[in-house]
Design a protein around this motif. Sequence first.
Motif, PDB file in Angstrom:
ATOM      1  N   TYR A 153      43.808  22.769  45.567  1.00  0.00           N
ATOM      2  CA  TYR A 153      42.568  22.142  45.891  1.00  0.00           C
ATOM      3  C   TYR A 153      41.610  22.499  44.856  1.00  0.00           C
ATOM      4  CZ  TYR A 153      38.836  20.107  48.679  1.00  0.00           C
ATOM      5  OH  TYR A 153      37.763  19.317  49.000  1.00  0.00           O
ATOM      6  N   PHE A 154      41.221  23.531  44.719  1.00  0.00           N
ATOM      7  CA  PHE A 154      40.222  24.012  43.547  1.00  0.00           C
ATOM      8  C   PHE A 154      40.582  25.298  42.915  1.00  0.00           C
ATOM      9  CE2 PHE A 154      37.357  20.874  45.218  1.00  0.00           C
ATOM     10  CZ  PHE A 154      36.731  20.687  44.206  1.00  0.00           C
ATOM     11  N   THR A 155      40.380  25.569  41.767  1.00  0.00           N
ATOM     12  CA  THR A 155      40.557  26.613  41.227  1.00  0.00           C
ATOM     13  C   THR A 155      39.499  27.508  40.667  1.00  0.00           C
ATOM     14  OG1 THR A 155      42.609  25.669  40.201  1.00  0.00           O
ATOM     15  CG2 THR A 155      42.284  27.955  39.381  1.00  0.00           C
ATOM     16  N   LEU A 156      39.612  28.591  40.762  1.00  0.00           N
ATOM     17  CA  LEU A 156      38.321  29.677  40.423  1.00  0.00           C
ATOM     18  C   LEU A 156      38.675  30.462  39.341  1.00  0.00           C
ATOM     19  CD1 LEU A 156      35.496  31.149  42.663  1.00  0.00           C
ATOM     20  CD2 LEU A 156      36.835  32.663  40.887  1.00  0.00           C
ATOM     21  N   HIS A 157      37.755  30.782  38.278  1.00  0.00           N
ATOM     22  CA  HIS A 157      37.982  31.374  37.145  1.00  0.00           C
ATOM     23  C   HIS A 157      36.493  32.412  36.821  1.00  0.00           C
ATOM     24  CE1 HIS A 157      37.323  31.693  32.556  1.00  0.00           C
ATOM     25  NE2 HIS A 157      37.852  32.788  33.046  1.00  0.00           N
ATOM     26  N   TYR A 158      37.261  33.765  37.097  1.00  0.00           N
ATOM     27  CA  TYR A 158      36.024  34.828  36.765  1.00  0.00           C
ATOM     28  C   TYR A 158      36.440  35.686  35.876  1.00  0.00           C
ATOM     29  CZ  TYR A 158      38.428  38.455  39.770  1.00  0.00           C
ATOM     30  OH  TYR A 158      39.144  38.995  40.246  1.00  0.00           O
ATOM     31  N   ILE A 159      35.346  36.554  35.413  1.00  0.00           N
ATOM     32  CA  ILE A 159      35.677  37.423  34.422  1.00  0.00           C
ATOM     33  C   ILE A 159      34.916  38.801  35.032  1.00  0.00           C
ATOM     34  CG2 ILE A 159      35.980  36.196  32.574  1.00  0.00           C
ATOM     35  CD1 ILE A 159      32.871  36.818  31.757  1.00  0.00           C
ATOM     36  N   LEU A 160      35.109  40.114  34.586  1.00  0.00           N
ATOM     37  CA  LEU A 160      34.379  41.199  34.819  1.00  0.00           C
ATOM     38  C   LEU A 160      33.720  41.400  33.587  1.00  0.00           C
ATOM     39  CD1 LEU A 160      37.307  43.355  36.716  1.00  0.00           C
ATOM     40  CD2 LEU A 160      35.427  42.106  37.620  1.00  0.00           C
ATOM     41  N   GLU A 161      32.383  41.662  33.915  1.00  0.00           N
ATOM     42  CA  GLU A 161      31.501  42.381  32.744  1.00  0.00           C
ATOM     43  C   GLU A 161      30.692  43.513  33.459  1.00  0.00           C
ATOM     44  OE1 GLU A 161      28.530  39.288  31.750  1.00  0.00           O
ATOM     45  OE2 GLU A 161      29.887  38.058  30.687  1.00  0.00           O
ATOM     46  N   ASN A 162      31.124  44.675  32.903  1.00  0.00           N
ATOM     47  CA  ASN A 162      30.570  45.953  33.388  1.00  0.00           C
ATOM     48  C   ASN A 162      30.921  46.114  34.747  1.00  0.00           C
ATOM     49  OD1 ASN A 162      29.371  46.337  30.779  1.00  0.00           O
ATOM     50  ND2 ASN A 162      27.661  45.305  31.434  1.00  0.00           N
ATOM     51  N   ASN A 163      31.988  45.747  35.171  1.00  0.00           N
ATOM     52  CA  ASN A 163      32.825  45.842  36.369  1.00  0.00           C
ATOM     53  C   ASN A 163      32.028  45.187  37.624  1.00  0.00           C
ATOM     54  OD1 ASN A 163      34.854  47.507  36.132  1.00  0.00           O
ATOM     55  ND2 ASN A 163      33.673  49.413  36.326  1.00  0.00           N
ATOM     56  N   LYS A 164      31.173  44.117  37.076  1.00  0.00           N
ATOM     57  CA  LYS A 164      30.739  42.877  37.937  1.00  0.00           C
ATOM     58  C   LYS A 164      31.541  41.748  37.736  1.00  0.00           C
ATOM     59  CE  LYS A 164      27.073  45.439  39.329  1.00  0.00           C
ATOM     60  NZ  LYS A 164      26.708  45.887  40.534  1.00  0.00           N
ATOM     61  N   ILE A 165      31.642  40.967  38.780  1.00  0.00           N
ATOM     62  CA  ILE A 165      32.226  39.803  38.786  1.00  0.00           C
ATOM     63  C   ILE A 165      31.385  38.837  38.310  1.00  0.00           C
ATOM     64  CG2 ILE A 165      33.600  37.815  40.321  1.00  0.00           C
ATOM     65  CD1 ILE A 165      34.270  40.228  42.159  1.00  0.00           C
TER      66      ILE A 165
END
Length: 142
Positions: free
Chosen positions: A91-103
Amino acid sequence: FITITYGECYNKKESQTSQEKEEKYKFIKQRYKDLSYKDNDFTIIYPNTLSDVKLEGLILHHCVGSYVDRILDMTAYIMFIRKNEDINTPYFTLHYILENNKIVIKQVHGKYNCNTSDKILNFVKSWANKFGAKLEDINKCI
C-alpha cells in the motif's frame, strides 16, 4: 568435457549473491528495534526478506527495490504500511534513516510514488510520535 555459458555462470553467481544478501538481512534485521505499529486502519511492519522489498517496488512502481544495498549497509531502513483488512498487499512504503540514533523519516510513498493521503499522514505522525521519530518533507522523492 563440461561446457557452461556465461549466462549460466552469471545467473548462478547472482543467485549465490542474493542468498548471501538475504542471510545478511536476516542477521541485521534481528538487531532492529521493534517499530511495528497498528491502529484501526493500518499496520506498519518491516519486510520479511529483501525479495519482499524488491516486490514492493515492482507492485507499487517505485524505486524501493533499488535500496537493497543501502538496507544491507544500514544507511536506509524500509518499512511497509498495509491496510489492516489486506495486510499482504503493498500500500505505502516508508523510508527512514538513523541520525545520532534518532529516527528521521525521509519519505513515504504509495503506487507510482504518490504522496500520502491525510489518513496515511496522520497514521505516520502517530507512529512517529510513539517512537520519537522526526518527520521531514516525506512527500519528496530522494
